[in-house]
Design a protein around this motif. Structure first.
Motif, PDB file in Angstrom:
ATOM      1  N   MET A  13       0.839  -1.168   0.000  1.00 29.24           N
ATOM      2  CA  MET A  13       0.000   0.000   0.000  1.00 29.24           C
ATOM      3  C   MET A  13       0.891   1.240   0.000  1.00 29.24           C
ATOM      4  O   MET A  13       1.802   1.360   0.807  1.00 29.24           O
ATOM      5  CB  MET A  13      -0.884  -0.043   1.245  1.00 29.24           C
ATOM      6  CG  MET A  13      -1.773   1.131   1.396  1.00 29.24           C
ATOM      7  SD  MET A  13      -2.731   0.875   2.909  1.00 29.24           S
ATOM      8  CE  MET A  13      -4.158   1.740   2.496  1.00 29.24           C
ATOM      9  N   PRO A  14       0.618   2.215  -0.908  1.00 24.86           N
ATOM     10  CA  PRO A  14       1.465   3.415  -0.969  1.00 24.86           C
ATOM     11  C   PRO A  14       1.253   4.304   0.254  1.00 24.86           C
ATOM     12  O   PRO A  14       0.161   4.352   0.823  1.00 24.86           O
ATOM     13  CB  PRO A  14       1.003   4.110  -2.240  1.00 24.86           C
ATOM     14  CG  PRO A  14      -0.352   3.584  -2.525  1.00 24.86           C
ATOM     15  CD  PRO A  14      -0.408   2.214  -1.939  1.00 24.86           C
ATOM     16  N   ALA A  15       2.307   5.004   0.628  1.00 21.66           N
ATOM     17  CA  ALA A  15       2.241   5.902   1.786  1.00 21.66           C
ATOM     18  C   ALA A  15       1.426   7.141   1.430  1.00 21.66           C
ATOM     19  O   ALA A  15       1.454   7.627   0.302  1.00 21.66           O
ATOM     20  CB  ALA A  15       3.642   6.303   2.203  1.00 21.66           C
ATOM     21  N   ILE A  16       0.697   7.652   2.408  1.00 17.81           N
ATOM     22  CA  ILE A  16      -0.055   8.892   2.211  1.00 17.81           C
ATOM     23  C   ILE A  16       0.919  10.041   2.404  1.00 17.81           C
ATOM     24  O   ILE A  16       1.634  10.107   3.400  1.00 17.81           O
ATOM     25  CB  ILE A  16      -1.217   8.988   3.212  1.00 17.81           C
ATOM     26  CG1 ILE A  16      -2.190   7.839   2.982  1.00 17.81           C
ATOM     27  CG2 ILE A  16      -1.925  10.320   3.083  1.00 17.81           C
ATOM     28  CD1 ILE A  16      -3.284   7.768   4.019  1.00 17.81           C
ATOM     29  N   GLY A  17       0.936  10.972   1.452  1.00 10.39           N
ATOM     30  CA  GLY A  17       1.865  12.107   1.514  1.00 10.39           C
ATOM     31  C   GLY A  17       1.317  13.251   2.333  1.00 10.39           C
ATOM     32  O   GLY A  17       0.543  14.060   1.823  1.00 10.39           O
ATOM     33  N   PHE A  18       1.713  13.323   3.585  1.00  4.88           N
ATOM     34  CA  PHE A  18       1.283  14.427   4.423  1.00  4.88           C
ATOM     35  C   PHE A  18       2.244  15.594   4.250  1.00  4.88           C
ATOM     36  O   PHE A  18       3.442  15.410   4.031  1.00  4.88           O
ATOM     37  CB  PHE A  18       1.240  14.003   5.896  1.00  4.88           C
ATOM     38  CG  PHE A  18       0.099  13.078   6.206  1.00  4.88           C
ATOM     39  CD1 PHE A  18      -1.206  13.549   6.243  1.00  4.88           C
ATOM     40  CD2 PHE A  18       0.338  11.740   6.464  1.00  4.88           C
ATOM     41  CE1 PHE A  18      -2.249  12.702   6.532  1.00  4.88           C
ATOM     42  CE2 PHE A  18      -0.700  10.889   6.751  1.00  4.88           C
ATOM     43  CZ  PHE A  18      -2.008  11.363   6.784  1.00  4.88           C
TER      44      PHE A  18
END
Length: 179
Positions: free
Chosen positions: A1-6
């Motif tokens: 699962m790709p990381a969420i870009g905060f």
């Protein structure tokens, strides 16, 4: 699962598609190597109470140095000083949002408010109807190069005198879709 870009900064990117958002009321602090992530986001204080008018029905405001902030509320105009002191100026008829503008007149600029009930000139102690028979009911006001410009519902735009609140009935143009 790709990381969420905060987001990691508060600056607004040139293009909304470039960033992951922006930080508001917090800041990002880099973490040392081996930590669970690259950054930690810490809360920061947001806005604090500067002045309390105890009024409701906010309609608009304009800052006029050195006097302070002229703020319109339902049926009332107040002046908020740089120290946060609130002074009621006078009644400003209406409850709908207002347009406000000031000119370059020196030493005391003219301050104009346009409400659903007409155009008014404000000072630090009074609000008076402009009462110019050459100006039909305006729906907005702005200031440019020494002149107030008042728009009216039929598409005409009236100009005041230079650094004045007087209107000549022939000083208007009509807004058009094509010149």
């Amino acid at each position: 699962m790709p990381a969420i870009g905060f987001p990691t900064e508060t600056t607004v990117p040139d293009n909304a598609q470039e960033g992951a958002g922006r930080l508001i009321n917090c800041y990002a602090e880099p973490l040392p190597e081996g930590a669970g992530g690259d950054f930690v986001r810490r809360r920061a204080p947001g806005l604090s109470l500067f002045a309390n008018t105890a009024l409701t029905g906010f309609r608009g405001m304009i800052y006029v140095p050195p006097y302070g902030l002229f703020a319109a509320y339902a049926e009332t105009l107040v002046l908020v000083s740089s120290a946060g002191a609130v002074t009621t100026i006078d009644t400003l008829e209406g409850t709908e949002p207002v347009f406000a503008a000031r000119n370059n007149k020196s030493p005391v600029p003219d301050i104009v408010f346009v409400t659903e009930n007409g155009a008014f000139v404000a000072t630090t102690s009074t609000v008076a109807d402009m009462g110019d028979p050459d100006l039909p009911q305006p729906n907005s006001v702005c200031f440019l190069d020494g002149y107030f410009f008042f728009s009216i519902a039929d598409g005409r735009i009236f100009a005041s005198g230079l650094n004045a609140t007087t209107i000549n009935g022939l000083d208007y143009t009509t807004a058009q879709a094509r010149a």
